[in-house]
Every structure is written in C-alpha cells, then in structure tokens.
Motif scaffolding. Structure first.
Motif, mmCIF file in Angstrom:
data_model
loop_
_atom_site.group_PDB
_atom_site.id
_atom_site.type_symbol
_atom_site.label_atom_id
_atom_site.label_comp_id
_atom_site.label_asym_id
_atom_site.label_seq_id
_atom_site.Cartn_x
_atom_site.Cartn_y
_atom_site.Cartn_z
ATOM 1 N N UNK A 1 0.815 -1.217 0.000
ATOM 2 C CA UNK A 1 0.000 0.000 0.000
ATOM 3 C C UNK A 1 0.852 1.272 0.000
ATOM 4 N N UNK A 2 1.888 1.317 0.847
ATOM 5 C CA UNK A 2 2.659 2.555 0.987
ATOM 6 C C UNK A 2 3.834 2.634 0.016
ATOM 7 N N UNK A 3 4.684 1.612 0.120
ATOM 8 C CA UNK A 3 5.970 1.693 -0.571
ATOM 9 C C UNK A 3 5.796 1.807 -2.079
ATOM 10 N N UNK A 4 4.855 1.025 -2.625
ATOM 11 C CA UNK A 4 4.715 1.035 -4.081
ATOM 12 C C UNK A 4 4.388 2.429 -4.606
ATOM 13 N N UNK A 5 3.495 3.129 -3.898
ATOM 14 C CA UNK A 5 3.136 4.452 -4.413
ATOM 15 C C UNK A 5 4.306 5.426 -4.274
ATOM 16 N N UNK A 6 5.084 5.291 -3.188
ATOM 17 C CA UNK A 6 6.267 6.143 -3.021
ATOM 18 C C UNK A 6 7.281 5.860 -4.119
ATOM 19 N N UNK A 7 7.469 4.562 -4.370
ATOM 20 C CA UNK A 7 8.418 4.136 -5.406
ATOM 21 C C UNK A 7 8.014 4.716 -6.755
ATOM 22 N N UNK A 8 6.728 4.585 -7.081
ATOM 23 C CA UNK A 8 6.255 5.091 -8.369
ATOM 24 C C UNK A 8 6.473 6.599 -8.466
ATOM 25 N N UNK A 9 6.201 7.301 -7.372
ATOM 26 C CA UNK A 9 6.368 8.757 -7.403
ATOM 27 C C UNK A 9 7.832 9.144 -7.562
ATOM 28 N N UNK A 10 8.710 8.509 -6.786
ATOM 29 C CA UNK A 10 10.134 8.854 -6.871
ATOM 30 C C UNK A 10 10.708 8.500 -8.233
ATOM 31 N N UNK A 11 10.208 7.387 -8.803
ATOM 32 C CA UNK A 11 10.729 6.962 -10.100
ATOM 33 C C UNK A 11 10.268 7.870 -11.233
ATOM 34 N N UNK A 12 9.308 8.734 -10.963
ATOM 35 C CA UNK A 12 8.949 9.690 -12.008
ATOM 36 C C UNK A 12 9.181 11.121 -11.524
ATOM 37 N N UNK A 13 10.122 11.269 -10.621
ATOM 38 C CA UNK A 13 10.508 12.596 -10.114
ATOM 39 C C UNK A 13 11.007 13.456 -11.269
ATOM 40 N N UNK A 14 10.898 14.794 -11.089
ATOM 41 C CA UNK A 14 11.366 15.661 -12.167
ATOM 42 C C UNK A 14 12.891 15.670 -12.294
ATOM 43 N N UNK A 15 13.603 15.282 -11.227
ATOM 44 C CA UNK A 15 15.063 15.284 -11.289
ATOM 45 C C UNK A 15 15.586 13.873 -11.546
ATOM 46 N N UNK A 16 16.475 13.759 -12.538
ATOM 47 C CA UNK A 16 16.963 12.409 -12.844
ATOM 48 C C UNK A 16 17.801 11.828 -11.703
ATOM 49 N N UNK A 17 18.415 12.701 -10.892
ATOM 50 C CA UNK A 17 19.226 12.188 -9.780
ATOM 51 C C UNK A 17 18.369 11.472 -8.742
#
Lengths: 461, 616
Positions: free
Chosen positions: B203-219
């Motif tokens: 429930x938690x981690x997957x949504x965080x992962x998805x958000x971070x993986x499409x962050x505006x910064x490539x770093x």
C-alpha cells in the motif's frame, strides 16, 4: 608500433545522435513533414501585409520546432540552412516589428524554445571532465541553438512583451529545465543562459523565490554531493546582481543562503573557476549588512584550506576585499581569530602564501585598523614575525617581515620592547606547557591500560 | 570502583575539557580521538553529567573534529554506563546529524544506527523515536536527510501506533520539496521496505516508489531504480507485474541516460529479483535496448552484464535466448565505436563459451574473440587475453593460438609501458596454457627482450616473470633456456643490463636450487664484484645476501665471505654499507642453520649493529 587507441569523439557523437534520431523520429515526424511542405520562401517582414504577419509568424515558429542532427554534418543540409534563415528572420522580426505579439504567440514561442534548448545533456567526452585542464565539448547544434537563444532574449526584452500573459507558459517547470542546462560544457551556451535567466528573474516576480531556491539546491548538491556543475560561475554572477537588489533589512532566507550555501562553496576543489564571482557576492552581502561580517569571516576561517596553497592565496585575496569594506566596530569583533590565522599564513613555508598575507600591511585602510588595535594584534603576530625574520628560506619574505616588524615598532614601541624581552621566557613557558600535556596524556593512557587489564582479569582490582 | 574513583580526582574535568578546546586543530583532533580515554578517566557518571553536556552544547568545530566525535560516540555505550544509559548519547549525535558536511552527518547517522540496537524497546519509543521525528521535521534539509537513514532501525521494535507515525514521516520526506531529501529518501526506500509488513509494502511503498521513479530530477529517479530491485525481491511473484514492472520498464527507457545507466548497472540484481518468467518476457528486450543504447556509458554498463545475464537466464530457454536475442547485439558491440564499450565486453565475453558449449563457441564466439584480439585498443586485447582460461576449458587454447601470438607480440611491444606491464603479468598464465614447446618457440624471446626494456618497472616485472616461469617449467628448463641468456647479460656494456643479471639471479636462485646457483650463477656474481660501476658492486653485495640461504655453509665461509669482506673495504661508501649489511646478514643465516644458542647471540649482535646504524 602505436595504435589509435584514443576515442574518436566526433564519429562517436555522430553515431549516438543518429540512434537518437531514429528514436525521436516518430515523435517529430510531423515537423519534418511540415517543414518540407512549407518551404515557401515568404519573408516575414517584407513579403506579406501587416495583417498576415502574425499568422505567418506562428507558422514559422512551428516550423522551427523541428530539431536537426548536427553530428551528422552531411544530413539535411538544405533543411538546416532553411531553418537557420528562418530563425534569423524571426530574430529580426521580434526586434523591429510592432504589434506582432498576439496572445496566441506566447505558447508557440515557449514551445519552440523548449523544443530546441531542453535536452538531457550528454555525458562528458573525457571521463572526468576537468574544466581547468580539458577543452570543453562545444555544442554541435550551435548554429541553430544560438539563434534560438538570441530570439528568446529579444522576445523577453521586447517592448510588447507582457509577463502577465507569459507567466502561464514560462512557469516553474520551464525554469527548472533552464537551470539544468547551466551544466552545459559549452561556455557560449552558458553565457546566453545567464542572460535569459537574468531577464526572467527581472520580469517574473512570482518566480523569483523559486529561482533562488532552485539555485540553492544546485549549489548544495554541488558542494555536498557531486562537486560537478559547469555553470556555478554564471549562476553566481546572476546572484551578484540579485543580492545587489535585496531590500533592507535582509530576510532570514537571504542570510541563511549566505551562511549555509555561499560560505560552504569555498570548500569545493574547483574554487578557482568561480572564486571571483563568489567573492563579489560575499562582499555585496557585507556592503548591504555589515552585521554579517562576523559569521562570514568565522565561516572562512572554519573552511580555511589546509593543504592547497593556491586556494589559501585566494582566501587571503577575498579576505582583503572584505577588510576593505569592513567597519571598525566589526573589525574589533573578529580581529582575534582573524589575526591568529593571518599569523599562520605569514609563517607559511609557501612563499606566495606568506607574501600575500604580508601585503596586507601595504593596504592603508587595513594598516589603520591594525594601528588602532595594535595592543591586541601585535601580541598575536609577534611570535611568528620574530621567528620568520630569523628562519624563513625566502629572502623576499624576510625583507617584508622586517618592514612589518618595523611598522609595529613605530606603532607601539613599549609593547614591542616588552614582547621582545619576554620572547624567550614565553617560548620556555610554552615548552613547559607542552610537556605537561604529554604527561597528562601518558597518565591517562596508563589508567586506561590498567582498567582494561583489570576488566580482563589480568591484574586483580 | 572505590580505587578508581580516587584516581579520577586527579583529572578535573576542566583540564580535560581544555584539551578538547585546544587552539591547535591537530591537538584538538587528537584529543577527540582519545575521547574514550577521557571518559574513562572521568568515570561513567561524570561522563554522563559533565562531558556529554559539554560536547552537546559547546562544540562548534571543524568538520574533521566533528567527524572524529561522531565516530567515537558510536562506541560509547559502555563508557556512559551500558545500555541502560545509552540514550544519553542521543543529544550530541542529534546535533551532529544536522551539520552541513555530508561525511560528518553520515557518520553521526551510522553511530545512531549502531546505538539504536542497544536501546531497550521502551527507550527506543521514549528517546530514540522522538529524535527521529524531530530530525524528520527539521527546518533545514540536513536533518531531514539524516532522518531518512534512521526509520528502518527503529521501525521493527516499536508499537503499531508509532509504526504508523513512522510510515507517515517517511511518506512526507519522499515528497519533500528539497531534492537532496528526496534523494536520501529514495536511497533508503529499499531498506525501509524490507522492515515493513507486506501489506504496507503494497500500500505505501509502491506508491512512493512510483512517485520517486517519475521525479522531475533524474538524480532522484536513478536512485529509485535500486529501491525497485529491493522491492521486487519482497513481493510475491503474482504482484510483480502489476506493482513494479510498469515503473521499471519506464526507467529502462528513461529520457536521461543516467537513469538508463543505473538500470543497466543493476540488471543482474533486477533479473534475480523478478524471476525467470518476467526475465523472458520483459528483461530480454529491455537488455537488448540497453546494449543498443545511444549513449556509450549505458552500452558499456550493459556490456559488463552480458555474461551474468546469460548465466542467470532460465535453463530451458537459455541457449535460444542467447543465440537469437543477445548474440546479435554482442556481435554489434564487438565493432562499437567506443573503446570503453568494447573493453567492457571483452572482459566478460569469454565467459559465454562455458554457457554455450563447444560447438557454439567455435561457430559463433570464436570469430568474435579473434576480432577483439585484433582490436585497435590494447585494453580490449588485454581483457581477452586475461580471460583465456574460460575458453581453454571449453575448446582448448589451440584454436586461438594462431591469432593469439600476433596479439601478444603487439602488446609486448606497445608504446605504453603500462600495457607492456599488463601483458607480462599474464605471461605465466599463458605459458601454462600454451605449453612449454609453444612457449620456447614463440614467447621465450619476448620474455628475454623485456629484460632490457628501457623502463625499470618492465625490467622488474620481467625478472619476476622469469621466476614464475621456472616455477612452472622446472629448474632443468631454466638451466637450458634462460640461465645462459641471463648470465650472458653480465658482460653487457650497459650497466643497467648488468644489474638486471643480478636482479634475475636474486629472483631465480631459490627456484633453480643450490646446484645451479653455486655452479653457474655464483661465479658470475663474483666476477661482477670487480665491476667499475659502484651501483653494480653494491648490488653484488645485496645479491650475495639474498642468495645466501640457498648456498651451503662451506661455500659461504670460504667463497662468499672473502668477496664481501673485499667489498666492505671498497672506496665507495654505499658499496661498503651494503657489504657490511650483507656480512651481518650472512652471519645470522649461517648460525640459524647450525646453532640456536649462537643464533640468539648473533641476533643480539645484529640488533646492536642495526641500532648503531640508526644512530649514525
């Protein structure tokens, strides 16, 4: 026999870009199509009536969204030339025309500029690009890119330009991408970016805080994470003029920027590449608010270079710039730690460091400050000066030191005589203290040993 | 403890604190590094009530001192009175965890993680978790960055209410508006996922992962890739496709080459995490794309993984996948325009032969090996040669020897001495695989030529190489093939070459044995003791000392000793020195062989000699 083992950057690049184009082709196919269909050589400014101009302007903007591969020097030659002349036309048009900027033009301009300038910067050709040693890789598409930047700047500077309309398109995301481009290796591009960002900062009040924050982030990442970013000097240059315009009293945000970002920038290895701009920013801050002198000098002393003499000379130069504008009341607050450091620099075995520090005594304003406070400064400096006058290997340094000693003698002869007569006994006292320290530590270590033997049960408690 | 307490009164805290405040940074640093000694002198109680408050309040110092302090405090539990009092260490570490300098902060976090395990569950909730919360909601980004590394150590041992709070804090940091904090959160996401209950991972981690993986910064995005691998290992197979694969697929095609590079770099881990089915359907095409990427950095990273990826393919379809999907890409990489890509490939490509077997290797891989052996870049050729053993096992080295020889010869004569050095280091391995006949015929002359190279490092390596060859081929081979040549150089007009003879003798005497050394080498060494160049003469002294253990005692006494004594009265000061050194050395070896008692005496004598020398 030798081999051509060096990489061949140009052919390599060409191949990269070719592959990139294959991938991008579908995406921008309609642009190419649009291009070939629209190759009607109608000149925007002269060939059509004033009524038709805005529409043709939009069409030409759309055409210029097509991006060409400049690694392949042979491909699409005619199209490239056509785009170049179209861009030139656009540049002229925004410069001379009146009434061209309809509301529909804004999104098209921003789109064209975005299509052309926003891209992921490629990895550096040399494995670890050293801006001091290596030649920068120049942007191959510069013939077009330069005109796009030129056009954009004229657009932003145009009398008809209305920030209230443009802010819908030149938004935070746009600025973020623009800031990332400052990492470009091509100094020409960074120079244009500097002007663009400066104009945007000037015209879009709503973006100012955001721009400052993002520059903050870039610098913090540069200092604490990567130590790599090509555009630091350019960003500092913009900041220099921004700081100049800060209202008084300074906001906490700005002071934090000075202490937590600008001062730590001094620790970076490649300081020499942006030191002039950095020192300018620091002095700007101090001219705005002299009360910041103490944290600034404290920060510089904290990050004083330990091993790099070249950097030490830069620090001394910056410190002199600060002292040039320092207020006497501020000077008194920092003189103690400051002259302890200067005393160390003066006795540096590296003669350039020693020389740079001794030059302070040629500065009339600094001299006057020292004179006023000679009862504090002389005792701090005396030991080093006295010792170097006898020991330094470089005769030029010894001569300079004699002058400084002479100056001190003239300033405060009573104190000078006193220090000369107690020099020997002071040294002996220091040695005695040193010995006591050693004994203390020896006793402490014996105690530790005893305790650990006790706890291991080797000797009974 | 009473005795110890009376000792303590000798050390008033003021004296000790003065040491920690010394004006000289170096002295301050030394004192901090011995902080445990100070704490010991103070005893546990005063360490808690006086030293720690001082450290917390007054230390504003250079980062180097702070780093030492952060490290020390991680080992301080016993010095404050054991686990019961360990929470006393939290305040100073908390302020260290907020400083700007990354190295200091990381060390403070490391120490905090370490002492977190020494907290009782109650103390963890009362003292440790509030600290994590304070850091997580700090004003400046540094404290929030530090907080990211502390969630996973306290999560497993607190109550479910506190757990919920911790999850909430982590969520907030993942969407922090400072990219530094998001990067820290992204890099700890995998670690945090591991301590979470599966339901919360989903429930938690997957949504965080998805958000971070499409962050505006490539770093930030690139750090999410690694987290994705950890998360994939935690999830049951049936959830992978829906929960992580879309994001990972997107990362493999990210517009930033840095993200794609990261995917390539973590490819083997990813493959293990997602299992055979997803590997077949998704990873194979993704890997092909990475091998064909437009940036050389990405291709090189992918090329590095070729062998591992193929090895870990599901057995039932391994060969088909390699032959139809991977090999065509590999073939293209052999003629890549970038040397890093080619050399990355060359370092693993030989490993494919064990996977594909003899026939496929001969038909498909051999041409690639041969092409790389002729590559213009020496590093590529070297990488092929250094991995010959893999091929040797499958098809035997003979298949390659015809092409191998020109490649070796060219590398042996490369203009860059580091390339020559590298090939010398593979010589013993090659000699072993190619056999003595081939070696004598083709490579021996190369090995001898290196002895007269104009770079010392090459001559030195060549000497060492001879020793290893003799270890392989035996003393008799040495006597017939190399010893005469080596000894011949003793008459060379160039003194550097004459010295090389001595260096070779030093290296070879032991492997060649007493007979060859005494009969053939020793006379040459003796002759050279009359050399007109002093460097040669003192090297004679050194050589005699080195080969002494191989000789018998009679020979040492009657032949070696007189020569050394003559050298000991040489007019050159260095020759004298080394001759005397050798004499004292020789004596101790003789005696070691025969008489324990005298050995002791002589060692003493040797020690005094040495002491004298140190004094002068």
């Amino acid at each position: 026999s030798t081999f051509k083992s060096l990489p061949i950057p140009w052919s390599e690049r060409r191949r990269k870009k070719l592959r990139k184009r294959e991938r991008d082709f579908e995406f921008s196919a309609w642009h190419f199509l649009a291009f070939s269909q629209m190759r009607v050589c109608v000149c925007l400014c002269t060939d059509v009536s004033a009524q038709e101009q805005p529409e043709l302007f939009l069409k030409k903007l759309q055409q210029c969204c097509a991006v060409f591969d400049f690694m392949d020097t042979l491909s699409d030659l005619k199209m490239k030339e056509y785009k170049r002349s179209t861009l030139n036309e656009l540049v002229d048009y925004v410069t001379v025309s009146r009434g061209y900027l309809t509301e529909q033009a804004y999104p098209e301009v921003v789109k064209m500029v975005s299509y052309n300038i926003f891209r992921t910067l490629p990895p550096s050709d040399s494995n670890e690009f050293d801006p001091e040693e290596d030649e920068p890789t120049l942007e191959a598409s510069w013939p077009h890119l330069q005109l796009v930047y030129e056009f954009f700047i004229r657009f932003l500077e145009s009398q008809e330009f209305q920030p209230s309309i443009a802010k819908k398109y030149i938004d935070q995301k746009f600025v973020l991408q623009l800031l990332e481009l400052f990492d470009s290796e091509d100094p020409r591009e960074r120079d244009y970016l500097k002007t663009v960002l400066h104009r945007i900062y000037g015209k879009f009040l709503g973006l100012r805080a955001f721009i400052r924050k993002q520059i903050n982030n870039i610098f913090l990442r540069f200092v604490y994470e990567t130590e790599h970013f090509n555009g630091v000097a350019e960003l500092l240059e913009i900041l220099g003029s921004i700081i100049n315009g800060f209202a008084l009293p300074l906001k906490a945000e700005h002071k934090q920027f000075l202490v937590k970002v600008l001062i730590p920038l001094h620790t970076v290895r490649s300081l020499s590449l942006f030191h002039a701009q950095l020192a300018y920013c620091i002095v700007q801050f101090l001219e705005k608010d002299p009360a910041l002198t103490e944290p600034v000098i404290g920060g510089l002393l904290k990050f004083w270079p330990k091993t790099c003499s070249q950097k030490e000379v830069m620090f001394l130069g910056e410190l002199e710039e600060i002292l040039d504008v320092i207020e006497p009341t501020q000077f008194v607050k920092i003189q103690d730690p400051l002259f302890k450091q200067i005393s160390k620099c003066v006795s540096s075995p590296h003669f350039q460091v020693a020389e740079r520090a001794l030059y302070y005594w040629n500065n009339e304003y600094i001299m006057s400050l020292i004179e006023e406070n000679s009862n504090v400064i002389l005792p701090i400096m005396f030991t080093s000066l006295y010792r170097i006058s006898k020991e330094h290997w470089n005769p030029a340094i010894v001569a300079l030191v004699y002058n400084v000693l002479k100056a001190f003698m003239e300033m405060n002869s009573t104190l000078f005589d006193e220090l000369t007569s107690t020099y020997k006994s002071d040294r002996q006292r220091e040695k005695k203290k040193e010995k006591e320290r050693e004994e203390l530590w020896k006793r402490l270590e014996d105690l530790e040993l005893k305790r650990s033997l006790q706890s291991d049960g080797i000797i009974p408690t | 403890m009473a005795g110890a307490d009376s000792d303590d009164s000798l050390y008033p805290i003021a004296v000790l604190i003065d040491e920690l405040r010394n004006e000289d940074v170096q002295l301050r640093l030394n004192s901090i590094k011995k902080l445990s000694t100070i704490a010991l002198a103070l005893g546990v109680e005063r360490t808690r009530t006086e030293l720690l408050p001082f450290l917390t309040d007054t230390i504003y110092d250079e980062d180097e001192v702070l780093l030492a302090l952060a490290e020390q405090l991680g080992n301080f539990t016993m010095l404050v009175g054991g686990p019961e009092y360990v929470h006393c260490l939290l305040p100073p570490l908390e302020s260290l965890a907020t400083v700007e300098e990354t190295v200091v902060r990381d060390k403070a976090v490391e120490s905090l993680r370490k002492i977190s395990h020494e907290h009782s569950p109650v103390d963890l909730e009362v003292h440790f978790e509030p600290l994590v919360k304070r850091l997580a909601s700090g004003d400046w980004f540094t404290s929030r960055t530090s907080a990211c590394g502390l969630f996973s150590v306290c999560y497993p041992r607190v109550s479910s209410t506190v757990k919920a709070e911790i999850r909430q804090h982590f969520r907030t940091l993942c969407s922090d508006d400072t990219p530094m904090v998001r990067r820290a959160a992204a890099s700890k996401l995998g670690e945090f996922a591991k301590v979470l209950e599966l339901e919360y991972v989903k429930s938690d981690i997957i949504s965080l992962f998805t958000a971070l993986a499409s962050d505006e910064q490539d770093s930030v995005r690139l750090l999410a890739v690694e987290a994705g691998v950890s998360i994939a290992t935690l999830l049951p197979q049936e959830d992978l496709e829906a929960l992580v694969m879309p994001t990972l697929r997107q990362a493999a095609e990210d517009k930033s080459w840095r993200v794609r590079y990261m995917v390539a770099d973590k490819f083997s881990d990813l493959q293990k995490a997602v299992g055979p089915e997803i590997t077949k359907n998704d990873l194979v095409p993704a890997f092909q794309n990475l091998l064909k990427d437009c940036e050389a950095e990405v291709r090189a990273a992918a090329a590095n993984k070729v062998k591992e990826f193929c090895e870990n393919l599901p057995e039932d379809s391994r060969e088909t996948i390699i032959m139809t999907h991977i090999l065509p890409c590999v073939k293209e990489l052999v003629s890549d325009t970038n040397q890093h890509v080619k050399s990355a490939l060359a370092s693993v490509i030989m490993g494919l032969s064990t996977i594909l077997g003899k026939d496929n290797t001969i038909e498909h891989l051999l041409p690639l090996f041969l092409a790389q052996l002729k590559d213009e870049c020496p590093e590529v050729r070297l990488n092929i040669i250094s991995n010959l053993d893999c091929v040797n096992e499958v098809i035997g080295i003979r298949q390659l020897s015809q092409s191998l020889l020109p490649a070796i010869v060219e590398l042996a004569e490369d203009a860059k001495w580091r390339v020559r050095l590298a090939i010398i280091e593979y010589m013993p391995l090659l000699a072993g695989q190619l056999g003595v006949e081939f070696f004598d015929e083709k490579l021996n002359s190369l090995c001898m030529a290196w002895l007269v190279d104009h770079v010392y490092a090459i001559r030195e390596a060549a000497t060492c190489n001879l020793m290893k060859l003799v270890e392989k081929f035996g003393a008799e081979w040495a006597q017939n093939t190399i010893v005469p040549k080596v000894l011949g150089m003793a008459n060379d007009p160039n003194y550097l070459h004459r010295m090389t003879t001595l260096f070779c003798i030093n290296a070879l005497s032991e492997v060649c044995g007493q007979e060859i050394t005494t009969k053939h080498m020793l006379p040459v060494v003796f002759k050279m003791s009359n050399d007109q160049v002093a460097n040669v003469r003192f090297n004679v002294a050194k050589s005699l000392q080195k080969i002494g253990p191989v000789l018998d005692s009679n020979c040492l006494q009657t032949e070696v000793k007189p020569v050394l004594e003559k050298l000991a009265s040489d007019q050159d000061i260095d020759v004298k020195y080394f001759a005397q050194e050798a004499i004292s050395g020789e004596f101790s070896t003789i005696i070691l062989k025969y008489n324990l008692h005298r050995c002791k005496l002589m060692t003493q004598h040797y020690v005094t000699l040495k002491l004298k020398k140190q004094k002068t």
